[in-house]
Design an enzyme around this catalytic site. Sequence first.
Site, short mmCIF file in Angstrom:
data_model
loop_
_atom_site.label_atom_id
_atom_site.label_comp_id
_atom_site.label_asym_id
_atom_site.label_seq_id
_atom_site.Cartn_x
_atom_site.Cartn_y
_atom_site.Cartn_z
CG HIS A 1 2.31 5.23 -5.37
ND1 HIS A 1 2.72 6.35 -6.02
CD2 HIS A 1 2.45 5.50 -4.05
CE1 HIS A 1 3.09 7.27 -5.14
NE2 HIS A 1 2.95 6.79 -3.94
CG HIS A 19 7.34 11.05 1.39
ND1 HIS A 19 7.41 9.78 1.89
CD2 HIS A 19 6.39 11.00 0.42
CE1 HIS A 19 6.55 9.02 1.27
NE2 HIS A 19 5.92 9.73 0.36
CD GLU A 51 5.75 6.50 -1.90
OE1 GLU A 51 5.24 7.41 -1.24
OE2 GLU A 51 5.11 5.59 -2.44
CG ASP A 85 6.32 9.42 -5.21
OD1 ASP A 85 6.94 9.08 -4.20
OD2 ASP A 85 5.09 9.64 -5.20
CG HIS A 114 1.50 7.35 1.92
ND1 HIS A 114 1.55 6.21 1.15
CD2 HIS A 114 2.25 8.25 1.28
CE1 HIS A 114 2.27 6.43 0.08
NE2 HIS A 114 2.71 7.65 0.12
CG ASP A 145 2.85 11.45 -0.85
OD1 ASP A 145 2.89 12.06 -1.92
OD2 ASP A 145 3.53 10.44 -0.61
CE1 TYR A 152 -1.76 11.20 -4.23
CE2 TYR A 152 -2.38 11.47 -1.95
CZ TYR A 152 -1.42 11.34 -2.91
OH TYR A 152 -0.10 11.32 -2.53
CG HIS A 205 1.70 13.41 -5.75
ND1 HIS A 205 2.54 12.94 -6.73
CD2 HIS A 205 1.99 12.69 -4.64
CE1 HIS A 205 3.30 11.98 -6.23
NE2 HIS A 205 2.99 11.81 -4.97
C1 LIG Z 1 0.66 2.91 -0.76
C2 LIG Z 1 1.76 2.07 -0.22
C3 LIG Z 1 1.60 1.38 0.96
C4 LIG Z 1 2.64 0.63 1.52
N1 LIG Z 1 2.44 -0.06 2.68
C5 LIG Z 1 3.46 -0.72 3.25
C6 LIG Z 1 3.29 -1.41 4.47
O1 LIG Z 1 2.20 -1.44 5.07
N2 LIG Z 1 4.35 -2.04 5.00
C7 LIG Z 1 5.56 -2.02 4.39
O2 LIG Z 1 6.50 -2.61 4.90
N3 LIG Z 1 5.74 -1.40 3.22
C8 LIG Z 1 4.73 -0.75 2.64
N4 LIG Z 1 4.91 -0.10 1.45
C9 LIG Z 1 6.24 -0.04 0.86
C10 LIG Z 1 6.60 -1.06 -0.22
O3 LIG Z 1 6.45 -2.39 0.26
C11 LIG Z 1 8.04 -0.79 -0.64
O4 LIG Z 1 8.08 0.43 -1.33
C12 LIG Z 1 8.64 -1.88 -1.49
O5 LIG Z 1 10.00 -1.61 -1.62
C13 LIG Z 1 7.98 -1.96 -2.88
O6 LIG Z 1 8.61 -2.96 -3.59
P1 LIG Z 1 8.46 -3.16 -5.21
O7 LIG Z 1 8.25 -1.82 -5.79
O8 LIG Z 1 9.74 -3.77 -5.63
O9 LIG Z 1 7.28 -4.06 -5.40
C14 LIG Z 1 3.87 0.60 0.87
C15 LIG Z 1 4.02 1.29 -0.34
C16 LIG Z 1 2.99 2.01 -0.88
C17 LIG Z 1 3.21 2.73 -2.19
FE LIG Z 2 4.08 8.88 -0.98
FE LIG Z 3 4.00 10.78 -3.46
#
Ligand SMILES: Cc1cc2nc3c(=O)[nH]c(=O)nc-3n(C[C@H](O)[C@H](O)[C@H](O)COP(=O)(O)O)c2cc1C
Ligand SMILES: [Fe+2]
Ligand SMILES: [Fe+2]
Length: 401
Positions: free
Chosen positions: A24, A79, A81, A83, A146, A165, A193, A226
């Site tokens: 990440h 999810h 995200e 990945d 998450h 996750d 993790y 994962h």
């Molecule tokens: C572990 C984790 C925690 C995150 N926490 C937040 C959060 O609290 N609020 C939010 O708006 N986005 C959160 N995000 C999402 C990221 O801000 C989002 O994926 C963003 O597009 C990442 O941009 P970049 O990869 O271009 O830096 C989180 C992402 C991860 C992986």
């Molecule tokens: Fe995730």
């Molecule tokens: Fe994941």
Amino acid sequence: MTAAEIKKDIYWIGAVDWDRRNFHGYSLSPQGTTYNAFLIKDQKNTVIDTVEDRFAGKLLCNIAHVMPPSEVDYIVVNHVEPDHSGALPELVKACKPEKIFCSVMGEKALKEYYDISGWPLQVVKTGDSVSIGSRTLRFVETRMLHWPDSMMTYVEEDKLLISSDAFGQNYATSARFADEVDQGELARQLSRYYANIVLPFSSVTLKLLDEFGKLGWPVDMIAPDHGLIWRGEGVARVLDDYRRFALQKPVNRAVVFYDTMWRSTERMAHAIAEGLVEAGTPVRVMSLKSDHHSDVMAEVFEAGAVVVGSATHNNGVLPLVSAMLTYMKGLKPLNKVAAAFGSYGWSGESLKLVNEALAAMHFDMVEGVRAKNRPTHDQLKACVEMGRNVAKTLQAKIAAS
Ligand SMILES: Cc1cc2nc3c(=O)[nH]c(=O)nc-3n(C[C@H](O)[C@H](O)[C@H](O)COP(=O)(O)O)c2cc1C
Ligand SMILES: [Fe+2]
Ligand SMILES: [Fe+2]
């Protein structure tokens, strides 16, 4: 790795990311990771989750081991995200699904990530179920565990929980099941993790565990997105581990982490560690120059006491300490005893600043020690005493908890 049958007609079709060392983008994953995806062969052939986009070819190839991708009818997106959804556009193109199930938050996220025009989305919420023939899929939303759209899919007839996750570990291996790998390493990766990814959502985790208990669904396999899949005794064990992780009860263990320019703060760290050990609290000492913030966080999570040292630098703390404290604050660890220390040359702000940062995390604070330039013998004795105080405070907290 090619497709692997994990239950009758249920296949792992994911990808092993052997050389991934930065998970990440901010957390080390020394054992690599996997992106787990699943294919259920039934009247409606169903794929649950996908893999990172660069592994899309591998996903399609794994599906092809079981059936032509065009025969996939349903896709479940637990999810969004990247990945787990990165390969989704290619999968949709290849299999032209009849339906794609996602949560209400998932639909919003899919629109933000991909061009979903023409995709046959069907929104599901907690309690909804879908028949795919001889099997029933039940959905449980796990918002903010998450990500805002996280959900889990329970395959009723197989007592299989596909948990997204939660319960995952970063662990690249040719094994698919948790009981097939080194148990010490597995436990470390599970905890690490949780410490670096899931920790801020501990209250959601506890609620989910309770909710699950109430639903009374029997589970004999938990397949996270994962790492290794839990089966047999591993299921109860990982559920217990998650309850323990989420409760964050204090344990008799300390971590001292610090950064130093001329090694005075480092000498203090070692003296504090001696005091902790003398008073019966095992300790790990970590230099922020040697240890990555996610390694330090894994230790913080496992420790009941956190002792933080910084030399004063330009009226503030050293940048690695500042970064570590910011990182730690975001992960919201609870129930720690904490203290600060550090050497200084003239203005000496670091002790106060570190104290403030730790107090803002609602830790039980023990008075720290500051030493000008090189700590004297007496000041090192004060550090040993400080270590003892931290140990005593922690042990009293444990006795009271
Ligand atoms: C572990 C984790 C925690 C995150 N926490 C937040 C959060 O609290 N609020 C939010 O708006 N986005 C959160 N995000 C999402 C990221 O801000 C989002 O994926 C963003 O597009 C990442 O941009 P970049 O990869 O271009 O830096 C989180 C992402 C991860 C992986
Ligand atoms: Fe995730
Ligand atoms: Fe994941």
